[in-house]
Write an enzyme that holds these catalytic residues in place. Structure first.
Site, PDB file in Angstrom:
ATOM      1  N   GLY A 100      -2.745   0.869  -5.683  1.00 51.10           N
ATOM      2  CA  GLY A 100      -2.338  -0.243  -6.548  1.00 51.10           C
ATOM      3  C   GLY A 100      -3.148  -1.500  -6.281  1.00 51.10           C
ATOM      4  N   GLU A 107      -8.563   2.946   2.562  1.00 51.74           N
ATOM      5  CA  GLU A 107      -7.256   3.334   3.100  1.00 51.74           C
ATOM      6  C   GLU A 107      -7.258   4.808   3.503  1.00 51.74           C
ATOM      7  OE1 GLU A 107      -4.526   0.149   0.600  1.00 51.74           O
ATOM      8  OE2 GLU A 107      -4.761   2.172  -0.157  1.00 51.74           O
TER       9      GLU A 107
HETATM   10  C1  5RP Z   1      -3.415  -0.762  -2.027  1.00 47.72           C
HETATM   11  C2  5RP Z   1      -2.266   0.123  -1.775  1.00 47.72           C
HETATM   12  C3  5RP Z   1      -0.988  -0.510  -1.349  1.00 47.72           C
HETATM   13  O1  5RP Z   1      -0.612   0.014  -0.129  1.00 47.72           O
HETATM   14  C4  5RP Z   1       0.050  -0.223  -2.392  1.00 47.72           C
HETATM   15  O2  5RP Z   1      -0.433  -0.691  -3.635  1.00 47.72           O
HETATM   16  C5  5RP Z   1       1.376  -0.900  -2.054  1.00 47.72           C
HETATM   17  O3  5RP Z   1       1.229  -2.281  -2.137  1.00 47.72           O
HETATM   18  P1  5RP Z   1       2.434  -3.280  -1.933  1.00 47.72           P
HETATM   19  O4  5RP Z   1       2.810  -3.237  -0.493  1.00 47.72           O
HETATM   20  O5  5RP Z   1       1.864  -4.615  -2.358  1.00 47.72           O
HETATM   21  O6  5RP Z   1       3.558  -2.844  -2.826  1.00 47.72           O
HETATM   22  O7  5RP Z   1      -2.325   1.331  -1.896  1.00 47.72           O
HETATM   23  O8  5RP Z   1      -4.532  -0.052  -2.496  1.00 47.72           O
END
Ligand code: 5RP
Length: 226
Positions: A100, A107
């Site tokens: 996201g 990651e």
């Molecule tokens: C980023 C990610 C994040 O871990 C995922 O989007 C969750 O984000 P948030 O803690 O802001 O809800 O995969 O690439």
């Protein structure tokens, strides 16, 4: 702070409390990870623990510097004790949709490098089946339309992620397409099919990687292990 942020803070702090002196830690990305980095910085200051982190995004690197978390890199460190990261969806088998925040490639590198992958989420991220969240896929900018066309054949209409009206460029210089599969029956199979497409750099499906999940809900923080 709203309720969701309070839950993110609680799980970030819980995960930080599990980090032991001397550990090498992969640090994920996103708003939940922000609280982790803050809490790690506090532990370093108050308890004097020595840890080294590898961040999964430029944003996380900046937070680490802000909160005094020492960093290392893969030139000097090949294995991590633990990686802690957020997620966009978590299914009952701990399969994940991530990306996201457009940081999925780095990651996944820090997830693979670690003995343990601890996922920190508020309860809204728990799902019975992956797919309601459009799956982020990192692709090369060259011929991205052609790559997206191949992805479409797998059963979704990919959307190029934009930022201020232009294609969003990841920390690695690539694009992201968000792929609304809606219901992903076999996440491992879909991941394999996507990985075979020339032009796909990495997918946001994290298959058999998470070893535990820390969940924040109004009732408190709980931890599930595989
Ligand atoms: C980023 C990610 C994040 O871990 C995922 O989007 C969750 O984000 P948030 O803690 O802001 O809800 O995969 O690439």
């Amino acid at each position: 702070m709203n309720t969701q942020d309070q839950l993110k803070k609680a799980v970030g702090e819980k995960a930080a409390s599990l980090v032991k002196d001397g550990m090498k830690v992969g640090i994920g990305s996103g708003s939940t990870v922000y609280w982790l980095v803050r809490a790690l910085g506090e532990r370093i200051q108050k308890e004097g623990i020595h840890i080294e982190g590898i961040p999964s995004s430029i944003q996380t690197e900046e937070w680490a510097k802000e909160f005094g978390v020492p960093l290392t890199d893969f030139a000097t460190t090949k294995e991590l004790d633990v990686t802690i990261d957020g997620s966009d969806e978590v299914d009952p088998d701990f399969q994940l949709i991530k990306g996201g925040g457009a940081a999925l490639f780095r990651e996944k590198i820090i997830a693979q490098a670690a003995k343990e992958l601890i996922i920190i989420v508020d309860q809204s991220k728990l799902v019975e089946q992956l797919g309601a969240y459009a799956l982020p896929v990192e692709i090369l900018p060259f011929a991205w339309e052609r790559t997206a066309y191949e992805i479409e054949k797998l059963g979704c209409v990919p959307a190029l992620r934009l930022k201020e009206g232009k294609p969003l460029v990841t920390d690695n210089g690539n694009y992201i397409v968000d792929c609304p599969f809606e219901k992903i029956k076999d996440p491992a199979e879909l991941d394999q099919k996507l990985q075979k497409i020339v032009g796909v750099v990495e997918t946001g499906l994290f298959i058999n990687m998470a070893t535990s999940v820390i969940i924040g809900s109004p009732e408190g923080v709980s931890m599930k292990e595989k």
